[in-house]
Design a protein around this motif. Structure first.
Motif, short mmCIF file in Angstrom:
data_model
loop_
_atom_site.label_atom_id
_atom_site.label_comp_id
_atom_site.label_asym_id
_atom_site.label_seq_id
_atom_site.Cartn_x
_atom_site.Cartn_y
_atom_site.Cartn_z
N PRO A 235 -5.67 1.91 4.26
CA PRO A 235 -4.40 1.58 3.90
C PRO A 235 -3.64 2.57 3.00
O PRO A 235 -4.24 2.73 1.64
CB PRO A 235 -4.58 0.41 2.96
N GLY A 236 -2.49 2.65 3.41
CA GLY A 236 -1.76 3.69 2.47
C GLY A 236 -2.09 5.20 2.51
O GLY A 236 -1.51 6.20 2.20
N THR B 207 3.43 2.54 1.75
CA THR B 207 3.86 3.41 2.83
C THR B 207 5.41 3.53 2.65
O THR B 207 6.08 3.04 1.85
CB THR B 207 3.61 2.79 4.03
N GLN C 277 -3.73 2.45 11.66
CA GLN C 277 -4.59 1.92 10.41
C GLN C 277 -5.80 0.89 10.60
O GLN C 277 -6.65 0.96 10.33
CB GLN C 277 -3.59 1.73 9.09
N PHE D 102 0.70 -1.25 0.15
CA PHE D 102 -0.04 -0.12 0.00
C PHE D 102 0.90 1.29 0.04
O PHE D 102 0.32 2.23 0.44
CB PHE D 102 -1.26 0.05 1.14
#
Lengths: 387, 134
Positions: free
Chosen positions: A301-302, A157, A294, A155
């Protein structure tokens, strides 16, 4: 799952911390516990429950720290006594159960380690199984880095998200004279210039290694009313243990145990995320803070990079996170770093870092807290409120 | 701490695996009831708790599930290898196996890249490591 309105934290114990040579692991447990007992307005004679944080390999020349030894040195003979062998982080649950069962009246939870000045941590690193050591794989940093790398792939990060966590928490630490990184401001450049340890983690993605101890006292809300501090009620709790290590784990990039633990804690407390005034999140690594928030549902996500940007978690921000500086910038006292900070904020005893007008944040009524063990193998979530 | 790398430590659960490696065979337990192929080695199947398992020989092919690059050595035996790659390799047969990616620069590695096993012989033992496939 029944609501638990019955227990409260009533005292916190600190010790000197940072690099404190010449002190045994046992001495930090005992000092922290005694400080917490005195802080709660109690004496050793009142304490009938003792729960010690995890067992560590004894440092060379020191005794194995067992709960027997801690009790002996505190001069107590409790009705409930336990210690976790590893990282399952069920201490508050044990305390609540012992109190609600009528087995105990006042329970102490203690942690202590001379992690920075002794060889205990090195012994811990070399306890890994040979299936990992033969490939040069040691320790928690690399395990969490494996989780973080998978999350980067899934995702998107990475350091551009984590820098906000490292720098934001450092700002809180600079309001906390007790913090190991007090007086050491950090910029985004400082974060990026810190050396790579186990990529994708830099030094400043890692928590501190600390000599010191921490403790708290838990009792029933009824008994708490007779004690000196404003009680901090345990409104809800939840636990989940995905358990599997990195090779078999399916949760490295989420959902981690924080998802189910958080849902259970919020439901029991009867509150929503929008009711939470601050979070004290177990932050062994920057990525742990991201994936925990999260999975708790603060962002998708992300979306962390956007959520953290603009100082949201910092002094003056809309959602303060790890207001002591946390494990990254205050000190490593396992789950008692976040738990005791939540308690101190709700008691209103945090001085320059106190939430409210002094830090241009909301006066805290409800704080969400997590504790996390293994490589995201355990998560405990608590919702604390002002009584 | 000396600078000799640690060697496999044999126990009742992992003995068959490491003996297979000594013959350059990557062998995993496969449950004779549900067919689950497991790693790390264990007494019973974590899916169905059946204890009877056969040792299957894996193809040695898989993909990089995740990886990290060590820039510091936690053990002196690995100082000369820095920087080195530790990866979780998801094998074609299912299990994820922690090992090293060798024969390339750390910057060449990415998640989901295909890999195959190569053997690193150390005395009587052999360690299964992996190289990137084109």
């Amino acid at each position: 799952m029944k609501p638990s309105n019955g227990c409260a934290v009533v005292g916190v114990g600190y010790t000197s911390q940072g690099r404190v040579p010449g002190r045994t692991m046992l001495s930090f447990h005992v000092e922290a516990a005694a400080q917490a007992i005195a802080d709660a307005g109690l004496t050793g004679k009142d304490i009938d429950g003792l729960i010690c944080y995890r067992h560590f390999p004894a440092a060379t020349g020191e005794p194995d720290v067992t709960p027997y030894l801690v009790a002996e040195h505190l001069g107590i003979s409790p009705t409930y006594l336990s210690q976790e062998a590893n990282c399952a982080r069920s201490h508050l649950l044990h305390a609540i159960a012992a109190l609600e069962a009528g087995e105990c009246n006042y329970v102490v939870i203690s942690y202590g380690h001379n992690a920075l000045s002794s060889d205990s941590i090195l012994k811990l690193l070399y306890q890994k199984g040979s299936e990992e050591m033969v490939f040069g794989h040691f320790g928690a940093t690399a395990d969490y880095a494996l989780a973080a790398r998978r999350a980067m792939h899934l995702f998107g990060t990475g350091p551009e998200t984590w820098k906000h966590i490292a720098v934001g928490q450092r700002k809180w630490a600079n309001l906390n004279p007790r913090a190991m990184h007090h007086g050491r401001p950090m910029t985004f450049d400082d974060y990026f210039n810190s050396r790579l340890v186990v990529e994708p983690f830099r030094l400043f993605d890692n928590c501190l290694i600390t000599d010191g101890g921490r403790a708290c006292v838990v009792t029933t809300v009824e008994r708490a009313r007779d004690l000196p501090h404003r009680p901090v009620r345990i409104m809800g709790f939840g636990h989940h243990h995905p358990s599997s290590g990195v090779q078999r784990a399916r949760h490295l990039a989420g959902p981690t145990g924080a998802k189910r633990a958080g849902e259970r804690a919020l439901r029991m407390a009867g509150v929503a995320l929008s009711d939470i005034d601050a979070c004290e999140i177990y932050d062994c690594f920057t990525y742990t803070v991201e994936i925990t928030l999260q999975d708790l549902g603060f962002f998708g996500p992300g979306e962390g990079a956007d959520w953290f940007a603009g100082g949201r978690i910092e002094p003056g921000g809309a959602m303060p996170v790890n207001t002591s500086g946390g494990l990254l910038s205050e000190s490593y006292q396992m789950g008692l770093t976040p738990v005791t900070e939540a308690v101190m904020q709700l008691m209103g005893r945090c001085g320059d870092r106190q939430m409210g007008p002094a830090t241009r944040t909301k006066e805290p009524e409800v704080i969400l807290c997590t504790d996390n063990g293994g490589t995201l193998q355990s998560c405990a979530c608590y919702v604390f409120g002002r009584e | 701490m000396d600078n000799v790398k640690p060697l496999p430590l044999i126990n009742g659960d992992n003995e068959q695996f490491w003996k297979g490696c000594a013959r350059h065979e990557l062998r995993f337990q496969k449950c004779r009831r549900c067919g689950f192929v497991r790693w790390p080695p264990s007494f019973l199947c974590p899916e169905c708790h059946y204890t009877d398992a056969e040792m299957i020989r894996a193809s040695g092919r898989g993909r990089v599930y995740s990886f990290v690059v060590y820039h510091m050595a936690y053990h002196q035996g690995f100082t000369d290898d820095l920087p080195y790659v530790v990866a979780l390799v998801e094998l074609a047969e299912g299990p994820r196996f922690l090992s090293n990616i060798v024969g390339c620069e750390p910057d060449d590695v990415a998640c989901d890249m295909p890999v195959e096993v190569v053997w690193d012989d150390i005395g009587e033992w052999s360690l299964p490591k992996f190289r990137l496939l084109p």
